[in-house]
Structures are given as structure tokens and as C-alpha cells.
Design a protein around this motif. Structure first.
Motif, PDB file in Angstrom:
ATOM      1  N   LEU A 168      60.283  42.192 -17.486  1.00 39.99           N
ATOM      2  CA  LEU A 168      60.185  43.256 -16.484  1.00 39.99           C
ATOM      3  C   LEU A 168      58.945  43.041 -15.620  1.00 39.99           C
ATOM      4  O   LEU A 168      58.335  43.977 -15.126  1.00 39.99           O
ATOM      5  CB  LEU A 168      60.169  44.634 -17.150  1.00 39.99           C
ATOM      6  CG  LEU A 168      61.554  45.072 -17.630  1.00 39.99           C
ATOM      7  CD1 LEU A 168      61.491  46.375 -18.401  1.00 39.99           C
ATOM      8  CD2 LEU A 168      62.516  45.232 -16.458  1.00 39.99           C
ATOM      9  N   ASP A 169      58.584  41.801 -15.452  1.00 35.97           N
ATOM     10  CA  ASP A 169      57.513  41.431 -14.550  1.00 35.97           C
ATOM     11  C   ASP A 169      58.029  41.621 -13.120  1.00 35.97           C
ATOM     12  O   ASP A 169      58.970  40.942 -12.695  1.00 35.97           O
ATOM     13  CB  ASP A 169      57.136  39.965 -14.801  1.00 35.97           C
ATOM     14  CG  ASP A 169      56.079  39.451 -13.842  1.00 35.97           C
ATOM     15  OD1 ASP A 169      55.681  40.192 -12.922  1.00 35.97           O
ATOM     16  OD2 ASP A 169      55.656  38.294 -14.003  1.00 35.97           O
ATOM     17  N   PRO A 170      57.452  42.546 -12.354  1.00 39.13           N
ATOM     18  CA  PRO A 170      58.012  42.821 -11.019  1.00 39.13           C
ATOM     19  C   PRO A 170      57.743  41.718 -10.013  1.00 39.13           C
ATOM     20  O   PRO A 170      58.345  41.699  -8.938  1.00 39.13           O
ATOM     21  CB  PRO A 170      57.292  44.113 -10.606  1.00 39.13           C
ATOM     22  CG  PRO A 170      55.969  44.020 -11.294  1.00 39.13           C
ATOM     23  CD  PRO A 170      56.261  43.361 -12.627  1.00 39.13           C
ATOM     24  N   ARG A 176      55.623  56.840  -1.583  1.00 38.32           N
ATOM     25  CA  ARG A 176      54.453  57.277  -2.340  1.00 38.32           C
ATOM     26  C   ARG A 176      54.431  56.611  -3.706  1.00 38.32           C
ATOM     27  O   ARG A 176      55.470  56.291  -4.284  1.00 38.32           O
ATOM     28  CB  ARG A 176      54.450  58.807  -2.513  1.00 38.32           C
ATOM     29  CG  ARG A 176      54.358  59.542  -1.196  1.00 38.32           C
ATOM     30  CD  ARG A 176      53.965  60.993  -1.336  1.00 38.32           C
ATOM     31  NE  ARG A 176      53.762  61.579  -0.020  1.00 38.32           N
ATOM     32  CZ  ARG A 176      52.613  61.527   0.656  1.00 38.32           C
ATOM     33  NH1 ARG A 176      51.563  60.908   0.106  1.00 38.32           N
ATOM     34  NH2 ARG A 176      52.504  62.065   1.852  1.00 38.32           N
ATOM     35  N   TRP A 177      53.215  56.402  -4.202  1.00 37.67           N
ATOM     36  CA  TRP A 177      53.030  55.930  -5.556  1.00 37.67           C
ATOM     37  C   TRP A 177      53.184  57.098  -6.521  1.00 37.67           C
ATOM     38  O   TRP A 177      53.279  58.248  -6.106  1.00 37.67           O
ATOM     39  CB  TRP A 177      51.649  55.294  -5.710  1.00 37.67           C
ATOM     40  CG  TRP A 177      51.415  54.132  -4.793  1.00 37.67           C
ATOM     41  CD1 TRP A 177      50.586  54.081  -3.715  1.00 37.67           C
ATOM     42  CD2 TRP A 177      52.019  52.841  -4.875  1.00 37.67           C
ATOM     43  NE1 TRP A 177      50.637  52.853  -3.106  1.00 37.67           N
ATOM     44  CE2 TRP A 177      51.508  52.066  -3.810  1.00 37.67           C
ATOM     45  CE3 TRP A 177      52.955  52.267  -5.729  1.00 37.67           C
ATOM     46  CZ2 TRP A 177      51.902  50.746  -3.580  1.00 37.67           C
ATOM     47  CZ3 TRP A 177      53.330  50.945  -5.511  1.00 37.67           C
ATOM     48  CH2 TRP A 177      52.817  50.203  -4.457  1.00 37.67           C
ATOM     49  N   GLY A 178      53.196  56.778  -7.798  1.00 36.17           N
ATOM     50  CA  GLY A 178      53.397  57.822  -8.803  1.00 36.17           C
ATOM     51  C   GLY A 178      52.345  58.900  -8.785  1.00 36.17           C
ATOM     52  O   GLY A 178      52.620  60.048  -9.174  1.00 36.17           O
ATOM     53  N   PRO A 184      57.076  46.849  -2.837  1.00 31.82           N
ATOM     54  CA  PRO A 184      55.692  47.269  -3.053  1.00 31.82           C
ATOM     55  C   PRO A 184      55.421  47.583  -4.524  1.00 31.82           C
ATOM     56  O   PRO A 184      56.163  48.339  -5.159  1.00 31.82           O
ATOM     57  CB  PRO A 184      55.557  48.528  -2.195  1.00 31.82           C
ATOM     58  CG  PRO A 184      56.646  48.429  -1.172  1.00 31.82           C
ATOM     59  CD  PRO A 184      57.772  47.710  -1.845  1.00 31.82           C
ATOM     60  N   VAL A 185      54.384  46.986  -5.061  1.00 26.51           N
ATOM     61  CA  VAL A 185      53.967  47.194  -6.446  1.00 26.51           C
ATOM     62  C   VAL A 185      52.442  47.259  -6.469  1.00 26.51           C
ATOM     63  O   VAL A 185      51.783  46.490  -5.766  1.00 26.51           O
ATOM     64  CB  VAL A 185      54.465  46.059  -7.374  1.00 26.51           C
ATOM     65  CG1 VAL A 185      53.829  46.162  -8.751  1.00 26.51           C
ATOM     66  CG2 VAL A 185      55.980  46.108  -7.500  1.00 26.51           C
ATOM     67  N   ARG A 186      51.899  48.180  -7.253  1.00 25.75           N
ATOM     68  CA  ARG A 186      50.445  48.305  -7.388  1.00 25.75           C
ATOM     69  C   ARG A 186      50.069  48.050  -8.839  1.00 25.75           C
ATOM     70  O   ARG A 186      50.597  48.680  -9.751  1.00 25.75           O
ATOM     71  CB  ARG A 186      49.998  49.700  -6.950  1.00 25.75           C
ATOM     72  CG  ARG A 186      48.513  49.962  -7.155  1.00 25.75           C
ATOM     73  CD  ARG A 186      48.153  51.400  -6.805  1.00 25.75           C
ATOM     74  NE  ARG A 186      48.090  51.604  -5.360  1.00 25.75           N
ATOM     75  CZ  ARG A 186      47.825  52.798  -4.799  1.00 25.75           C
ATOM     76  NH1 ARG A 186      47.635  53.855  -5.563  1.00 25.75           N
ATOM     77  NH2 ARG A 186      47.770  52.910  -3.472  1.00 25.75           N
ATOM     78  N   TRP A 245      51.481  48.087 -14.192  1.00 25.08           N
ATOM     79  CA  TRP A 245      51.825  48.198 -12.781  1.00 25.08           C
ATOM     80  C   TRP A 245      52.596  49.474 -12.543  1.00 25.08           C
ATOM     81  O   TRP A 245      53.177  50.050 -13.459  1.00 25.08           O
ATOM     82  CB  TRP A 245      52.633  46.994 -12.302  1.00 25.08           C
ATOM     83  CG  TRP A 245      53.900  46.742 -13.078  1.00 25.08           C
ATOM     84  CD1 TRP A 245      54.028  46.000 -14.222  1.00 25.08           C
ATOM     85  CD2 TRP A 245      55.212  47.230 -12.781  1.00 25.08           C
ATOM     86  NE1 TRP A 245      55.332  45.997 -14.653  1.00 25.08           N
ATOM     87  CE2 TRP A 245      56.088  46.741 -13.790  1.00 25.08           C
ATOM     88  CE3 TRP A 245      55.744  48.025 -11.776  1.00 25.08           C
ATOM     89  CZ2 TRP A 245      57.462  47.033 -13.804  1.00 25.08           C
ATOM     90  CZ3 TRP A 245      57.105  48.311 -11.785  1.00 25.08           C
ATOM     91  CH2 TRP A 245      57.946  47.812 -12.788  1.00 25.08           C
ATOM     92  N   THR A 246      52.563  49.923 -11.323  1.00 29.01           N
ATOM     93  CA  THR A 246      53.343  51.079 -10.907  1.00 29.01           C
ATOM     94  C   THR A 246      54.028  50.734  -9.601  1.00 29.01           C
ATOM     95  O   THR A 246      53.583  49.841  -8.867  1.00 29.01           O
ATOM     96  CB  THR A 246      52.448  52.329 -10.742  1.00 29.01           C
ATOM     97  OG1 THR A 246      53.266  53.467 -10.445  1.00 29.01           O
ATOM     98  CG2 THR A 246      51.442  52.133  -9.613  1.00 29.01           C
TER      99      THR A 246
END
Length: 549
Positions: free
Chosen positions: A29-31, A89-91, A166-168, A175-176
Motif C-alpha cells: 500500500l505504498d502510494p 483537503r487533507w485529513g 497528492p500524498v503527504r 502518509w495521508t
């Protein structure tokens, strides 16, 4: 099992849940590196892709990018404006910045999508593009300007790659993402992944509060769960011919050809005519793909060339056929040849397809062929180390363009280097295609490049993977894209039967990280090896062998 009164709805509510089956635990599940069909299915619920492949035909549609527009004139493709969709938006509620979208764009050229041949990457950056945030010429809003040394007529298709979303990264090494769900449980012992709805651009009235992925390695168990309400959605790409026929005939079944190519790879230096371009051309021309597809009952469809993956099939089934006229009789010199081993991942219908290939090689080439079914682990090792004579494998298209199957054969690409493959005619054709501007010029250049690669590369396309998607009572048939992507954020049900009714409200990352459970943030490619195949030449790139999915 006790009967459960389940009501189905496409509406919001405090108890809405959707249960989807997986045939195996995701490989990763590596984005940043999307290598597996199951992985892509789960990730699609966690991220917000920049664009999406259309389910109703070729092309893409807006997602995290509301538009992808060339700004240097029609047919050029060197400069583009990428306009972010509002509401991302992020989480934690903070907005997704244009700079964070631009960072994802560069990942589209990563090792699991469209890696650049070194000859077209003189600075070694891995990406042909530069990006910056500029004011929109129309309204002054911040947009991403992309400039490329290479024309990119296929950029909208490339940006549909889920690894470009987009991943942070988080301070704890996880990650989120900005999609409609967040992970709350990953229990490999139970084969269960659970996600919970969160605010996002994609979250809407049809988004379930909970989304669960349940592993059913046995298709009989999955179909039984679908029948008694424990399962809502079942996507199947690897069925025996008889079972495919039965599943496709079920009421409400959605049959969809996917952009996955079944291929025959030939080890370089093999003592066989197949090790020569002329021998492979003869095999491809004489192999009756139409007849073989019929014997597979439509579980795999004829594929004489990769570009046919995105061409409509009359009746949606078995158009195509041999790549050229059939060559009757045995190729000279006649007589018995050495036995060859044909390796494949031991999942349906790989064995049935491999047997058809073996029969043809015996009849026309005089090669006795020994079938070599392998577990995933053994197949992955064989593919990555060239420990095979013949290899039947399946590769998904990393983007909806033939370039994804061709550029790896440029002599400066990692795949070609691993194979020891270098052909000046292939390099020249790919150089022309990569340098061609959009429109008819580009289309013609890629057609010519495909013909040259098919003429020389040590691999022959055979079939296209076909799929059957089944839904539980009350659910509409989903719109399935050629990649197999499904709109899981818009199919819901209002109760969770049996043991799956436990609330997820109190599950936290620390609470589910026990002996048998792990946070999804901690699932890495090496830690979660599952029944999927490694790529044929570049260990960083993977193939997806057809399995019960």
C-alpha cells in the motif's frame, strides 16, 4: 448463518457500509509505487487521482485536476496548465496546495508507471518536466504550469496513474491522502482492511461511512458471501473458463475487458527459433488467438498488438485474431526440438492459457513443452532474475497509451538493460515517437514504434484480460474503467450483517497495531509480499498475474 435484514440504498446515513472482496492481500500500500491490482483498488479509495480514466470509452475525466490544458498551441504538448479542483483537503482539514499537486505529477515517471529511457533523461532527474505555480490567465487563481522537454500528448492519461495523486508524508513515517476514506484497520490474519469516511472533495451523499475490503482467495467463498449478504461487490479477473461463463451469465453481471496484456516472454539466448525475431513473428502470425480465446470462454480475449487494448470490440468480446496469416505446418528445420519449460503463476486461467500455447508450440515448432506452474514467490523470482525459458505473464497498462508497453525496450531503459536487449531500429522508432508532437503525427509515430517493437522485442502479446463484476441485491451495476477502477465512494448499503457489524468508531492506529493487525501506513512493499508477479526485467516494475479476482 442467521438471516440479516439488509436494506440497500444510495444515500447517506450513520450506518452505511460497503464490503468489497479482494482475491489476495495487497502486495503493497505504498502510494508512491503502485504495483498490484488489489493495491490500486484500495488506494483509489484513499487518494484523489489527478485525472480518471473514463468508464464509458477512451479518454480521461477531471478529478483532483478540473482541467489539463495545453498552452503552447494545438498538437504541441510541451507546456500545460493544470487547474486544481476546488475543495481538496487533507485529513486535518488543511487545503491541498498546488505545490503538493505538482509533486505528484513528477511521480508519474516513476519506476511503476512510465520510466524514462536514460537517453531522454540527460540530467538523471527521472522526469522530463519542470513545474511551477502561476496565476491562471483567466481568473488569477493559482494553477500548476508544466513544461516538458518532450511533447506529452498523452499527459492526461498519464496523470490518471494513482501513484501521481497528492500524498503527504507524516512525521511518523506514514502518509495521508486527500481521498474520501482513511484507514482504521489492516488485519492480515483475518484478511480484512477497513476504511472510514472523512471529509474530502470526493465525499458525497453516496459515500458510505465505512468501506471494508475482505480477502476471499476462493471464488466459491466469495460468491457465497455475495449471495448471503456478507459481500456487496466482487470483481473477478481470474476465473476458470467454466466459472467465467457462469459468472458472466448472472443477472446484473458487468463484463469488462481490462487494459491488461497477457504475454509470452522468451529468454534471450534460448536454443529455439523463438529466440529470433523471425521465429517470434512466425509464432505470433500463426497462433490462433480467436480460437484460443473461445476455448477460454472469453476469460481472455485475442490481443495481437497492445494498441488494441483501447479499441472497441464488436459485441464487447472476441474481436481480433492472429497478427497475420496462419502459417501451416512445422517451421523448418523439421524434426523434434529440445523440450522447453513454460513458467506461469499458478492462478486461473493461466494454466489453461499456457496449455494452449504449449500445444501450438509442439504442433508448429516441434518443441515439447513442459508446463511449470509456480507460486507467487517462485514466479516473482523467476521473472526478476530471468530464470525461465518461456514465461506466460500478465502486465497491466500503466497508462491508457501504448507508450507504457513500448518505452521499456529502448536500449537505455532499465528493462532493456536487464534483458540485454538493444536494437537500433527499436531505439530509432521510439526516439521518433517520444519526440513527436500531438495529433496525427504522434499517432502515426507510435503506431510505427509499436510495429517495430513487436517485430524485435523478446515478447509476444497474446490476450487481453476480461473481467466480471458482480453486485449484491439492490446495488446498481458499477461503472468499471478499463483499469478496473470502480466508484467505491458512491455505492452504499445501510447495515452490516453478522460479525461485520462491529463499530469502527473506537478503532485507532494504535489500537489495531497488534500481532495480527497493522496500520495501513506501515504496509510496505517488502513487508506485504502477496500473490502477485514481479516484472519481467525491471524489479521495480511489476506485472499482475491473473488470479481469482
Amino acid at each position: 448463518m442467521a438471516e440479516v435484514d439488509i436494506q440497500y440504498a444510495r444515500s447517506d446515513g450513520p450506518d452505511t457500509t460497503l464490503v468489497v472482496d479482494l482475491d489476495a492481500w495487497p502486495l503493497s500500500l505504498d502510494p508512491f509505487h503502485v504495483v498490484d491490482f488489489n493495491q490500486a483498488t484500495v488506494l483509489d479509495a484513499l487518494v484523489d487521482p489527478l485525472t480518471r480514466d473514463r468508464a464509458d470509452g477512451p479518454g480521461t475525466e477531471p478529478s483532483a485536476l478540473v482541467s489539463v490544458t495545453p498552452s503552447d498551441g494545438p498538437g504541441e504538448g510541451h507546456t500545460w496548465l493544470l487547474r486544481p479542483a476546488p475543495g481538496q483537503r487533507w485529513g486535518d482539514g488543511s487545503p491541498v496546495r498546488p505545490e503538493e499537486i505538482a509533486a505528484g505529477v513528477h511521480r508519474a515517471w516513476g519506476p511503476t508507471c512510465l520510466p524514462l529511457p536514460a537517453a531522454h533523461d540527460p540530467h538523471g532527474t527521472g522526469s522530463p518536466v519542470t513545474t511551477r505555480v502561476v496565476p491562471d490567465p483567466d481568473d488569477g487563481a493559482p494553477v500548476v504550469e508544466l513544461r516538458s522537454a518532450l511533447p506529452l500528448p498523452y499527459l492526461p492519461q498519464l496523470l490518471a496513474f494513482p501513484g501521481a495523486a497528492p500524498v503527504r508524508e507524516t512525521p511518523d513515517g506514514g502518509w495521508t491522502a486527500s481521498g474520501p476514506f482513511r484507514p482504521v484497520l489492516a488485519d492480515r490474519a483475518r484478511g480484512r482492511i477497513e476504511l472510514r469516511r472523512k471529509p474530502s472533495r470526493r465525499t458525497g451523499p453516496g459515500t458510505p461511512r465505512r468501506l471494508a475490503f475482505q480477502v476471499y482467495a476462493d471464488r466459491s467463498a466469495a460468491f457465497a458471501a455475495l449471495a448471503d449478504g456478507r459481500l456487496d461487490l466482487s470483481v473477478n479477473t481470474g476465473l476458470t473458463p467454466d466459472r467465467f461463463t457462469e459468472a458472466a451469465a448472472r443477472p446484473g453481471a458487468t463484463v469488462r475487458a481490462l487494459s491488461m496484456a497477457c504475454q509470452l516472454w522468451v529468454r534471450p539466448g534460448l536454443d529455439s527459433p523463438l529466440a529470433t525475431p523471425a521465429g517470434r513473428r512466425a509464432f505470433s502470425a500463426g497462433f490462433d488467438r480467436r480460437s484460443a480465446g473461445a476455448r477460454l470462454c472469453g476469460a481472455a480475449l485475442p490481443l495481437p498488438r497492445y494498441s488494441a487494448l483501447w479499441e472497441p470490440r464488436a459485441g464487447g468480446s472476441d474481436d481480433g485474431g492472429p497478427a497475420g496469416p496462419s502459417l501451416p505446418g512445422r517451421l523448418p528445420p523439421p524434426g523434434r526440438r529440445a523440450e522447453l519449460a513454460l513458467s506461469y503463476a499458478d492462478f486461473a486461467p493461466n494454466g489453461e492459457a499456457a496449455a494452449l500455447v504449449a500445444s501450438d508450440l509442439q504442433a508448429r515448432f516441434g518443441h515439447p513443452v513442459r508446463l511449470r506452474p509456480l507460486s507467487y514467490e517462485a514466479f516473482a523470482r523467476a521473472a526478476a532474475t530471468l530464470d525461465y525459458e518461456l514465461l506466460y505473464a500478465i502486465n497491466p497498462a500503466p497508462l491508457a497509451h501504448v507508450a507504457g508497453f513500448l518505452t521499456g525496450f529502448h536500449s537505455t531503459a532499465g528493462q532493456a538493460r536487464a534483458l540485454g536487449f538493444a536494437e537500433p531500429a527499436v531505439d530509432a522508432a521510439l526516439d521518433r515517437a517520444l519526440g513527436a508532437a500531438g495529433g496525427p503525427e504522434s499517432e502515426q509515430a507510435w503506431r510505427e514504434a509499436e510495429a517495430v517493437v513487436l517485430d524485435h522485442a523478446p515478447v509476444v502479446p497474446l490476450f487481453q484480460v476480461n473481467s466480471v463484476t458482480l453486485t449484491g441485491p439492490g446495488h446498481p451495476a458499477p461503472a468499471v474503467a478499463a483499469t478496473g477502477a470502480l466508484p467505491l465512494d458512491d455505492l452504499t448499503r445501510t447495515a452490516v450483517p453478522g460479525t461485520h457489524a462491529a463499530s469502527l468508531d473506537d478503532l485507532t492506529r494504535t489500537a489495531v497495531a497488534g500481532t495480527h493487525a497493522a496500520s495501513l501506513d506501515d504496509l510496505t512493499r517488502t513487508a506485504v509480499a502477496g500473490p502477485r508477479a514481479a516484472s519481467l526485467a525491471d524489479p521495480a516494475r511489476t506485472a499482475v498475474p491473473v488470479r481469482d479476482h
